[in-house]
Enzyme design. Sequence first.
Site, mmCIF file in Angstrom:
data_model
loop_
_atom_site.group_PDB
_atom_site.id
_atom_site.type_symbol
_atom_site.label_atom_id
_atom_site.label_comp_id
_atom_site.label_asym_id
_atom_site.label_seq_id
_atom_site.Cartn_x
_atom_site.Cartn_y
_atom_site.Cartn_z
ATOM 1 N N THR A 82 0.824 -1.217 0.000
ATOM 2 C CA THR A 82 0.000 0.000 0.000
ATOM 3 C C THR A 82 0.859 1.269 0.000
ATOM 4 O O THR A 82 0.589 2.207 -0.777
ATOM 5 C CB THR A 82 -0.886 0.017 1.273
ATOM 6 O OG1 THR A 82 -1.377 -1.299 1.504
ATOM 7 C CG2 THR A 82 -2.030 1.004 1.146
ATOM 8 N N THR A 83 1.875 1.278 0.845
ATOM 9 C CA THR A 83 2.718 2.469 0.998
ATOM 10 C C THR A 83 3.362 2.848 -0.341
ATOM 11 O O THR A 83 3.394 4.018 -0.728
ATOM 12 C CB THR A 83 3.838 2.184 2.038
ATOM 13 O OG1 THR A 83 3.267 1.510 3.152
ATOM 14 C CG2 THR A 83 4.523 3.451 2.490
ATOM 15 N N TRP A 84 3.842 1.845 -1.041
ATOM 16 C CA TRP A 84 4.490 2.046 -2.344
ATOM 17 C C TRP A 84 3.497 2.630 -3.354
ATOM 18 O O TRP A 84 3.765 3.636 -4.017
ATOM 19 C CB TRP A 84 5.028 0.695 -2.831
ATOM 20 C CG TRP A 84 5.825 0.729 -4.098
ATOM 21 C CD1 TRP A 84 6.529 1.789 -4.594
ATOM 22 C CD2 TRP A 84 6.017 -0.354 -5.018
ATOM 23 N NE1 TRP A 84 7.145 1.429 -5.775
ATOM 24 C CE2 TRP A 84 6.847 0.113 -6.050
ATOM 25 C CE3 TRP A 84 5.578 -1.676 -5.051
ATOM 26 C CZ2 TRP A 84 7.244 -0.700 -7.116
ATOM 27 C CZ3 TRP A 84 5.972 -2.484 -6.103
ATOM 28 C CH2 TRP A 84 6.801 -1.987 -7.133
ATOM 29 N N HIS A 146 -8.956 -0.275 2.986
ATOM 30 C CA HIS A 146 -8.715 -1.721 3.046
ATOM 31 C C HIS A 146 -10.048 -2.470 2.962
ATOM 32 O O HIS A 146 -10.073 -3.697 3.096
ATOM 33 C CB HIS A 146 -8.033 -2.115 4.367
ATOM 34 C CG HIS A 146 -6.595 -1.680 4.481
ATOM 35 N ND1 HIS A 146 -5.684 -1.848 3.465
ATOM 36 C CD2 HIS A 146 -5.911 -1.112 5.509
ATOM 37 C CE1 HIS A 146 -4.501 -1.390 3.862
ATOM 38 N NE2 HIS A 146 -4.617 -0.932 5.090
ATOM 39 N N ARG A 168 -0.865 -8.888 -3.659
ATOM 40 C CA ARG A 168 0.502 -9.406 -3.559
ATOM 41 C C ARG A 168 0.435 -10.897 -3.257
ATOM 42 O O ARG A 168 -0.547 -11.355 -2.636
ATOM 43 C CB ARG A 168 1.194 -8.662 -2.393
ATOM 44 C CG ARG A 168 2.650 -8.976 -2.215
ATOM 45 C CD ARG A 168 3.224 -8.194 -1.042
ATOM 46 N NE ARG A 168 4.671 -8.326 -1.000
ATOM 47 C CZ ARG A 168 5.427 -7.931 0.012
ATOM 48 N NH1 ARG A 168 4.875 -7.356 1.067
ATOM 49 N NH2 ARG A 168 6.732 -8.090 -0.030
HETATM 50 P P1 A3P Z 1 7.870 -6.469 3.460
HETATM 51 O O1 A3P Z 1 7.402 -6.600 4.873
HETATM 52 O O2 A3P Z 1 7.770 -7.759 2.705
HETATM 53 O O3 A3P Z 1 9.200 -5.854 3.330
HETATM 54 P P2 A3P Z 1 1.871 -1.994 3.204
HETATM 55 O O4 A3P Z 1 2.407 -0.735 2.649
HETATM 56 O O5 A3P Z 1 0.627 -2.488 2.504
HETATM 57 O O6 A3P Z 1 1.745 -1.961 4.678
HETATM 58 O O7 A3P Z 1 2.933 -3.120 2.839
HETATM 59 C C1 A3P Z 1 4.215 -3.107 3.421
HETATM 60 C C2 A3P Z 1 5.135 -3.920 2.545
HETATM 61 O O8 A3P Z 1 5.475 -3.140 1.393
HETATM 62 C C3 A3P Z 1 6.428 -4.233 3.251
HETATM 63 O O9 A3P Z 1 6.856 -5.484 2.709
HETATM 64 C C4 A3P Z 1 7.314 -3.087 2.800
HETATM 65 O O10 A3P Z 1 8.679 -3.305 2.961
HETATM 66 C C5 A3P Z 1 6.902 -2.980 1.353
HETATM 67 N N1 A3P Z 1 7.227 -1.668 0.753
HETATM 68 C C6 A3P Z 1 7.181 -0.447 1.340
HETATM 69 N N2 A3P Z 1 7.584 0.503 0.489
HETATM 70 C C7 A3P Z 1 7.908 -0.121 -0.655
HETATM 71 C C8 A3P Z 1 8.421 0.346 -1.916
HETATM 72 N N3 A3P Z 1 8.691 1.624 -2.131
HETATM 73 N N4 A3P Z 1 8.633 -0.565 -2.883
HETATM 74 C C9 A3P Z 1 8.382 -1.875 -2.673
HETATM 75 N N5 A3P Z 1 7.907 -2.370 -1.511
HETATM 76 C C10 A3P Z 1 7.672 -1.505 -0.514
#
Ligand code: A3P
Length: 334
Positions: A82-84, A146, A168
């Site tokens: 989500t953050t990405w 969500h 994912r």
């Molecule tokens: P991992 O725990 O496998 O490293 P959300 O944003 O939905 O909470 O998901 C978090 C997951 O996205 C984490 O995975 C995090 O490291 C990964 N993530 C965060 N920023 C990212 C980015 N810029 N590119 C790819 N993955 C990213």
Amino acid sequence: MQASQPPPTSRARYFGNDDVSQECKDLLSSLPSEEDWTFGSLCLYQGFWFPSRFLNGILACQNHFQAHSSDILLATNPKSGTTWLKAILFALLYRAKYANSDSQQRHPLLIQNPHDLVPCLELRLFLKQENPDLAAFASPRLLATHLPYTLLPRSVRDSKCKLVYLCRNPKDTFISSWHFANKLKPEEKGQIPLPESLDKFCRGLNAFGPHWDHVLGYHKASSETPEKVLFVMYEEMKEDPRAHLRRLANFLGCPFSEEELRDGTVEGILRMCSFDNLSALEVNKSGNLSTGLEKKWFFRRGEVGDWVNYMSAEMGERIDGAMEEKFYGSGLKF
Ligand code: A3P
């Protein structure tokens, strides 16, 4: 002189929401509930398991959120990236505003966390206020949720607003959730046992789960109304981010011009939103979101296939088995 109170921990701030309406308390007491391995107690509401402490925000959002036809909503299962995607969509949609080099230095993504720029409807905007004023959001509004597709506020499904759904590989999502849940847990209690968490996940017992039903709901909506719902996979974005950024731009009605394709705009967005860049920014390395969660918890490894470092082959096969059964006939493959 009285000793000053230590500041509340991230965990205490996160779980400290007692601001619940009577309607919500009454509903909660009538719903099936389960102890969760991630967010405390879960309640079964309209076929999905939700953290009980967010039910207030879910009800308020369902009752009051009025979608605009120009809105863009990012929908995800937690820990799907989500953050990405929040960062990518923000940089993509508002690229004209921050195009020149001077404003590049002050780009909001360099000084604010993606979750502050693209807030979640039910976990943030509608959690503390039943009907928050969203007038300050510039059009097109970029928001996140969500919520499963079938539980979206009526106005989202009825209006012409667009939805981007990011999913994912469930094995990586599960491991990412498990790490996140361990951060939320008091340290003295040790790590959450992985096999028990896996068992619950496979039985659909996780926040916003069953995981499969969440994914299938959006997948079906995307097949039926591709102009409204775009289904995106984290692994595919990782493999060919340039192609997928262009796909997002086309879907959102803001395709890259020939000049932008030549002048490095696409690469610039991808670079700014890359894991390495975002996780190294001061604004994402320290401090908490208003929900109490630490910003750095959202950046762990950001890799495809990290589950193999934590799960045995048999554990992986359990998720594979559940996936095969649940996704059978849908065309979904990970
Ligand atoms: P991992 O725990 O496998 O490293 P959300 O944003 O939905 O909470 O998901 C978090 C997951 O996205 C984490 O995975 C995090 O490291 C990964 N993530 C965060 N920023 C990212 C980015 N810029 N590119 C790819 N993955 C990213």
